[in-house]
Every structure is written in C-alpha cells, then in structure tokens.
Motif scaffolding. Sequence first.
Motif, PDB file in Angstrom:
ATOM      1  N   TYR A  71       0.845  -1.182   0.000  1.00 16.14           N
ATOM      2  CA  TYR A  71       0.000   0.000   0.000  1.00 16.14           C
ATOM      3  C   TYR A  71       0.885   1.238   0.000  1.00 16.14           C
ATOM      4  O   TYR A  71       2.089   1.179   0.290  1.00 16.14           O
ATOM      5  CB  TYR A  71      -0.945   0.017   1.211  1.00 16.14           C
ATOM      6  CG  TYR A  71      -0.227   0.047   2.543  1.00 16.14           C
ATOM      7  CD1 TYR A  71       0.078   1.255   3.170  1.00 16.14           C
ATOM      8  CD2 TYR A  71       0.160  -1.130   3.172  1.00 16.14           C
ATOM      9  CE1 TYR A  71       0.743   1.288   4.374  1.00 16.14           C
ATOM     10  CE2 TYR A  71       0.827  -1.105   4.385  1.00 16.14           C
ATOM     11  CZ  TYR A  71       1.111   0.109   4.982  1.00 16.14           C
ATOM     12  OH  TYR A  71       1.790   0.135   6.163  1.00 16.14           O
ATOM     13  N   THR A  72       0.286   2.383  -0.342  1.00 13.70           N
ATOM     14  CA  THR A  72       0.988   3.661  -0.342  1.00 13.70           C
ATOM     15  C   THR A  72       0.323   4.597   0.659  1.00 13.70           C
ATOM     16  O   THR A  72      -0.712   4.274   1.250  1.00 13.70           O
ATOM     17  CB  THR A  72       0.959   4.307  -1.738  1.00 13.70           C
ATOM     18  OG1 THR A  72      -0.397   4.661  -2.054  1.00 13.70           O
ATOM     19  CG2 THR A  72       1.475   3.334  -2.798  1.00 13.70           C
ATOM     20  N   ASP A  75      -3.343   5.249   0.347  1.00  9.12           N
ATOM     21  CA  ASP A  75      -4.280   4.195   0.742  1.00  9.12           C
ATOM     22  C   ASP A  75      -4.622   4.228   2.227  1.00  9.12           C
ATOM     23  O   ASP A  75      -5.461   3.450   2.682  1.00  9.12           O
ATOM     24  CB  ASP A  75      -3.689   2.817   0.416  1.00  9.12           C
ATOM     25  CG  ASP A  75      -3.442   2.618  -1.063  1.00  9.12           C
ATOM     26  OD1 ASP A  75      -4.306   3.032  -1.848  1.00  9.12           O
ATOM     27  OD2 ASP A  75      -2.384   2.071  -1.430  1.00  9.12           O
ATOM     28  N   ILE A  82      -7.350  -1.703   5.754  1.00 14.77           N
ATOM     29  CA  ILE A  82      -7.187  -2.262   4.412  1.00 14.77           C
ATOM     30  C   ILE A  82      -7.640  -3.714   4.496  1.00 14.77           C
ATOM     31  O   ILE A  82      -7.135  -4.478   5.320  1.00 14.77           O
ATOM     32  CB  ILE A  82      -5.732  -2.161   3.940  1.00 14.77           C
ATOM     33  CG1 ILE A  82      -5.305  -0.689   3.852  1.00 14.77           C
ATOM     34  CG2 ILE A  82      -5.547  -2.839   2.588  1.00 14.77           C
ATOM     35  CD1 ILE A  82      -3.842  -0.489   3.529  1.00 14.77           C
ATOM     36  N   TRP A  92      -9.356  -5.882  -2.846  1.00  5.26           N
ATOM     37  CA  TRP A  92      -8.987  -5.164  -1.637  1.00  5.26           C
ATOM     38  C   TRP A  92      -9.613  -3.771  -1.661  1.00  5.26           C
ATOM     39  O   TRP A  92      -9.713  -3.143  -2.721  1.00  5.26           O
ATOM     40  CB  TRP A  92      -7.470  -4.996  -1.545  1.00  5.26           C
ATOM     41  CG  TRP A  92      -6.710  -6.254  -1.272  1.00  5.26           C
ATOM     42  CD1 TRP A  92      -6.265  -7.160  -2.190  1.00  5.26           C
ATOM     43  CD2 TRP A  92      -6.284  -6.733  -0.004  1.00  5.26           C
ATOM     44  NE1 TRP A  92      -5.590  -8.177  -1.563  1.00  5.26           N
ATOM     45  CE2 TRP A  92      -5.580  -7.939  -0.220  1.00  5.26           C
ATOM     46  CE3 TRP A  92      -6.414  -6.250   1.300  1.00  5.26           C
ATOM     47  CZ2 TRP A  92      -5.010  -8.669   0.816  1.00  5.26           C
ATOM     48  CZ3 TRP A  92      -5.850  -6.984   2.334  1.00  5.26           C
ATOM     49  CH2 TRP A  92      -5.160  -8.182   2.091  1.00  5.26           C
ATOM     50  N   ASN A  94      -9.299   0.019   0.666  1.00  5.13           N
ATOM     51  CA  ASN A  94      -8.387   0.644   1.629  1.00  5.13           C
ATOM     52  C   ASN A  94      -9.107   1.467   2.685  1.00  5.13           C
ATOM     53  O   ASN A  94      -8.471   2.234   3.407  1.00  5.13           O
ATOM     54  CB  ASN A  94      -7.366   1.524   0.898  1.00  5.13           C
ATOM     55  CG  ASN A  94      -8.036   2.574   0.026  1.00  5.13           C
ATOM     56  OD1 ASN A  94      -9.241   2.788   0.121  1.00  5.13           O
ATOM     57  ND2 ASN A  94      -7.256   3.218  -0.838  1.00  5.13           N
ATOM     58  N   ASN A  95     -10.441   1.326   2.757  1.00  3.71           N
ATOM     59  CA  ASN A  95     -11.175   2.118   3.743  1.00  3.71           C
ATOM     60  C   ASN A  95     -12.318   1.301   4.329  1.00  3.71           C
ATOM     61  O   ASN A  95     -13.451   1.757   4.371  1.00  3.71           O
ATOM     62  CB  ASN A  95     -11.685   3.420   3.129  1.00  3.71           C
ATOM     63  CG  ASN A  95     -12.208   3.205   1.715  1.00  3.71           C
ATOM     64  OD1 ASN A  95     -12.676   2.106   1.396  1.00  3.71           O
ATOM     65  ND2 ASN A  95     -12.138   4.215   0.887  1.00  3.71           N
ATOM     66  N   SER A 130     -16.381   4.197  -1.208  1.00  2.46           N
ATOM     67  CA  SER A 130     -16.432   3.233  -0.108  1.00  2.46           C
ATOM     68  C   SER A 130     -17.867   2.762   0.118  1.00  2.46           C
ATOM     69  O   SER A 130     -18.827   3.479  -0.156  1.00  2.46           O
ATOM     70  CB  SER A 130     -15.923   3.861   1.190  1.00  2.46           C
ATOM     71  OG  SER A 130     -14.599   4.295   1.059  1.00  2.46           O
TER      72      SER A 130
END
Length: 268
Positions: A71-72, A75, A82, A92, A94-95, A130
């Motif tokens: 991840y960065t 993310d 995550i 996947w 990330n939230n 999301s």
Amino acid sequence: GGNTLTIPTGYTIPDSGYLLLYASGEFHILNAAADTQATGSWVGTWPGLDNTGDTIRLHDNAAYELDAKGYTAADVFPDLSIARMPNGGYSWINNAFPTPGLDNSTQFIWSIAYAFRDLDSNYVPDLLDSIVTITGIVTAPPGIYSNAEAYIQDGTGGVCLYGGFAAPLDYGDSVVATGTIAQYYGKNELADMTYNVIGPVTLPEPLDVNGAILNTESYEGMLVRVKVFYLSGFLLEGNNSYNAYDTLNNQFTIWIDSYTNIPGNLAP
C-alpha cells in the motif's frame, strides 16, 4: 528484509476462521463464529507498518510466500482498515470498517456527517467509492425530485439516496441504508444502495438558516427554511434558477426542479 513475526507451530486456523495479531505479543485464533479457539504468543518483531507505505507478506514454514499486500500513503485512512471485500475475496479496499474477529463484510452504522466527511476540504468525500451503512429519517421520498432519489437526514447531516426503491418510502420513515459513497456534479449521494425501513418516526423540523449559509455546503441534503425577501421570478418554471435575497440582504440562488410540484405556481 524488514521485520519478521512468526507464529509457533502446533496451531491450526479453522476453515473460515481468523488469526488476530496484537502488538502486545499475543495472537488469538477464532472460528467463523468469532469464538476464540486458541491463544498464544508470537515470536519476532512487530511489523510496525509505515503509514507512508509498506508491504506485508505471509509465508508458510518453508518460506513460500502465500500472500502479500502493499500500500501507499494514499491508501491510508485514519481509523479504517485495508481489507479484502468481500471477506476472503480477491478485491482489496483501503477504507474498510475495522472488524477484528468478524467478517469483513460486516458494516457498522455511521453518522451521515462522518461517513461523508471531507477533512481535506476539497469538496469530495474522503471515503468516495467506499461502502458504508448509515441511518436517517426520510425528508423527501422518491418522486419528489425523481423516482430514483430520496433524501434522509440524521442529527449530523443529510444525503441523497440514489437507486431503485423496492420498498415504498414516505415522509418520516426511519431507514438503515448501505451503499457506495458517490458524487454527482458535486452532490453527495449514497448510490447502489439497499435499505430497510425501520418504521415511521417524527419528521424533523426544518432548520432556520440564512442565505449566506445556503451558499455553502454546511447543510447539504438537509431540510432547511429561509425567509425570502425578494425572488427574481413571478411564475415559477421547472429546471430553472432564480436569484433571491433573504431578510438580511444575503443573496443566494434557488433552483426549481421540474419533478417537484412547484413549477406553475406563483412566487411567494
């Protein structure tokens, strides 16, 4: 390279079960019903994942990589996880809502303002795209603006529900809705949603505001009331905007949607 954390041998994660790792040094093994089956202590160094970006890898006892996730910084969202969505799937997000020991698809009910928060003030919800669950009271049922739109609000904010409405909704219905945070030309929406009607409750009173506030997004999606001193129209037309002034001489714009019962009426 990096830190390595090892689970001692002799433990088995049951089918559809969970392995929870704690920074304190413990681990818990749970079954699909979230019942604890075993506890123990891991060996090694806590990964200490970096909020600016990192990668976590899962290896078997022969050092074969079973899975990995990188991840960065983009993310990382505070207080969110995550996670694979749906649980055990290939995608996947990330939230996700943190659900330790529970299925990743389990949703918690958030306030509308928190779900649609905009901490960086760029007029786009931080959790855009999301999946969230919110609850509120219907202030505009389907058919007022279009058959695909309804508005709900709670004590923190309001939002448009967009999609199909299999069960009828009426003014004052309390609903719980799950859907995707979206925007349409700057308007916040909960799209592709499903909902349950809890039952009728008292319709909230309109909030008294002035024209200056109407020029902001402070009360987007909420039922409001403003005292109008001047309106630039006489016979109101649908899909048209009008300049208006409140009793404090604040100028703002009123848009008349053609779906409403306002077109064809005289200005108040």
